[in-house]
Design an enzyme around this catalytic site. Structure first.
Site, PDB file in Angstrom:
ATOM      1  N   SER A  17       0.829  -1.198   0.000  1.00 19.58           N
ATOM      2  CA  SER A  17       0.000   0.000   0.000  1.00 19.58           C
ATOM      3  C   SER A  17       0.872   1.261   0.000  1.00 19.58           C
ATOM      4  O   SER A  17       0.385   2.339  -0.301  1.00 19.58           O
ATOM      5  CB  SER A  17      -0.896  -0.005   1.242  1.00 19.58           C
ATOM      6  N   CYS A  79       2.266  -6.793   1.963  1.00 24.31           N
ATOM      7  CA  CYS A  79       1.415  -5.955   2.811  1.00 24.31           C
ATOM      8  C   CYS A  79       0.462  -6.902   3.534  1.00 24.31           C
ATOM      9  O   CYS A  79      -0.234  -7.694   2.877  1.00 24.31           O
ATOM     10  CB  CYS A  79       0.639  -4.979   1.930  1.00 24.31           C
ATOM     11  N   ASN A  80       0.449  -6.831   4.843  1.00 24.45           N
ATOM     12  CA  ASN A  80      -0.420  -7.735   5.602  1.00 24.45           C
ATOM     13  C   ASN A  80      -1.889  -7.459   5.324  1.00 24.45           C
ATOM     14  O   ASN A  80      -2.696  -8.375   5.214  1.00 24.45           O
ATOM     15  CB  ASN A  80      -0.153  -7.591   7.096  1.00 24.45           C
ATOM     16  N   THR A  81      -2.232  -6.181   5.227  1.00 29.79           N
ATOM     17  CA  THR A  81      -3.634  -5.824   5.032  1.00 29.79           C
ATOM     18  C   THR A  81      -4.128  -6.347   3.683  1.00 29.79           C
ATOM     19  O   THR A  81      -5.219  -6.935   3.600  1.00 29.79           O
ATOM     20  CB  THR A  81      -3.805  -4.291   5.138  1.00 29.79           C
ATOM     21  N   CYS A 198       2.750  -6.212  10.606  1.00 34.75           N
ATOM     22  CA  CYS A 198       2.603  -5.081   9.690  1.00 34.75           C
ATOM     23  C   CYS A 198       4.000  -4.708   9.210  1.00 34.75           C
ATOM     24  O   CYS A 198       4.946  -4.684  10.006  1.00 34.75           O
ATOM     25  CB  CYS A 198       1.948  -3.905  10.401  1.00 34.75           C
ATOM     26  N   HIS A 200       5.433  -2.054   8.465  1.00 39.80           N
ATOM     27  CA  HIS A 200       6.088  -0.856   9.012  1.00 39.80           C
ATOM     28  C   HIS A 200       6.767  -1.115  10.360  1.00 39.80           C
ATOM     29  O   HIS A 200       7.637  -0.360  10.770  1.00 39.80           O
ATOM     30  CB  HIS A 200       5.064   0.253   9.256  1.00 39.80           C
TER      31      HIS A 200
HETATM   32  N1  DGL Z   1       1.644  -2.279   4.711  1.00 40.19           N
HETATM   33  C1  DGL Z   1       0.499  -2.353   5.576  1.00 40.19           C
HETATM   34  C2  DGL Z   1       0.489  -3.715   6.316  1.00 40.19           C
HETATM   35  O1  DGL Z   1       1.462  -4.449   6.334  1.00 40.19           O
HETATM   36  C3  DGL Z   1       0.414  -1.220   6.545  1.00 40.19           C
HETATM   37  C4  DGL Z   1       0.152   0.139   5.945  1.00 40.19           C
HETATM   38  C5  DGL Z   1      -1.282   0.444   5.612  1.00 40.19           C
HETATM   39  O2  DGL Z   1      -2.144   0.507   6.497  1.00 40.19           O
HETATM   40  O3  DGL Z   1      -1.532   0.646   4.427  1.00 40.19           O
HETATM   41  O4  DGL Z   1      -0.511  -4.046   6.899  1.00 40.19           O
END
Ligand code: DGL
Length: 280
Positions: A17, A79-81, A198, A200
């Protein structure tokens, strides 16, 4: 509708993201430096962590199609989401129509696979975005492999903004780092392993280590994801031959190029060149 994508071998696509996937890309390139990579950050529409299933799926699907159009045969949702909310639909619904020979892999499954060998108490905590926690993806994936493990999750909505505003090491970050860790510890006092779910969060590691009891092992995903990709490519020579080996990495962002270059330096400690791309 069936689309036609380039058939010639191409780079491995890495999608996030925004910037967070750079922490995953870094580890992947350390373990598999020989391949070419194409990183795509949807910075214009970040964060995904607070968005609905429908929106995350829609955005992620657009990014995957774009990466296929740019020649990738294999795409990692770093990206986890996106892995939590879009991966399954893309794999089951879209790939058979788009191109059944291409693959999209996520980062939750490789993390879940390693957990059984890390926890001794069989009580595991997950720190992640609101979206990832609400999706229940971590307990679901962990329980498929290790039904005996108790999984507790705590959403950490302030951690991504702290990292993105370059406050990860600032004094103000301590309050929110401690707050979510305390919530996790209060949920289950037998936890001996905490997943940083996540992309980050590795940037908050010094603060997380400060407030997490030393007996709790911290699991950052990059290394597990990279080793899982290595294993995947060994087991799938038909895909491996579609990945070019030039050791290059090209970066694309949906935001302004200057903004990406500036913030990316927090995640990758080297100068990079980035190009703007539109997904809509
Ligand atoms: N990269 C997203 C994750 O790993 C976190 C950043 C977002 O909320 O877009 O969940």
């Amino acid at each position: 509708m069936k689309q036609t994508f380039p058939h010639t071998p191409g780079p491995i696509g890495v999608f996030d993201s925004g910037y967070g996937g750079l922490t995953i890309l870094d580890e992947i390139r350390r373990v598999l430096p020989q391949y070419d990579y194409l990183y795509l950050g949807d910075n214009a529409r970040t964060p995904y962590g607070t968005r609905s299933f429908e929106v995350v799926y829609d955005f992620t699907r657009q990014a995957v199609v774009k990466l296929f159009e740019m020649g990738c045969h294999l795409v990692i949702l770093a990206c986890n989401t996106a892995s939590a909310k879009a991966l399954r639909s893309i794999q089951q619904k879209d790939l058979p129509l788009l191109d059944p020979a291409r693959r999209v892999l996520g980062i939750i499954r490789p993390t879940a696979e390693c957990i059984g060998g890390v926890t001794t108490s069989r009580h595991v905590g997950v720190l992640a975005t609101v979206g990832t926690i609400n999706s229940q993806s971590y307990p679901l994936e962990i329980h498929k492999l290790f039904p005996d493990i108790v999984v507790s999750g705590v959403p950490c909505p302030m951690w991504v903004p702290l990292v993105e505003s370059n406050e990860a090491t600032g004094e103000g970050a301590d309050y929110f780092v401690r707050k979510y860790i305390d919530q996790l510890l209060a949920t289950d006092e037998q936890i001996d392993t905490a997943i940083l779910g996540c992309t980050h969060y590795p940037l908050l590691l010094p603060k997380i280590r400060r407030y997490m009891p030393p007996a709790i092992r911290l699991v950052a995903q990059g290394e597990y994801v990279a080793n899982s990709l290595l294993d995947y490519l060994r087991r799938h020579p038909e895909m491996e031959t579609h990945c070019t080996r030039g050791g290059s990495c090209t970066f694309y962002t949906t935001e302004a190029e200057e903004k990406f270059t500036e913030s990316a330096s927090l995640f990758l400690h080297q100068p990079i060149k980035v190009q703007h791309i539109s997904l809509e």
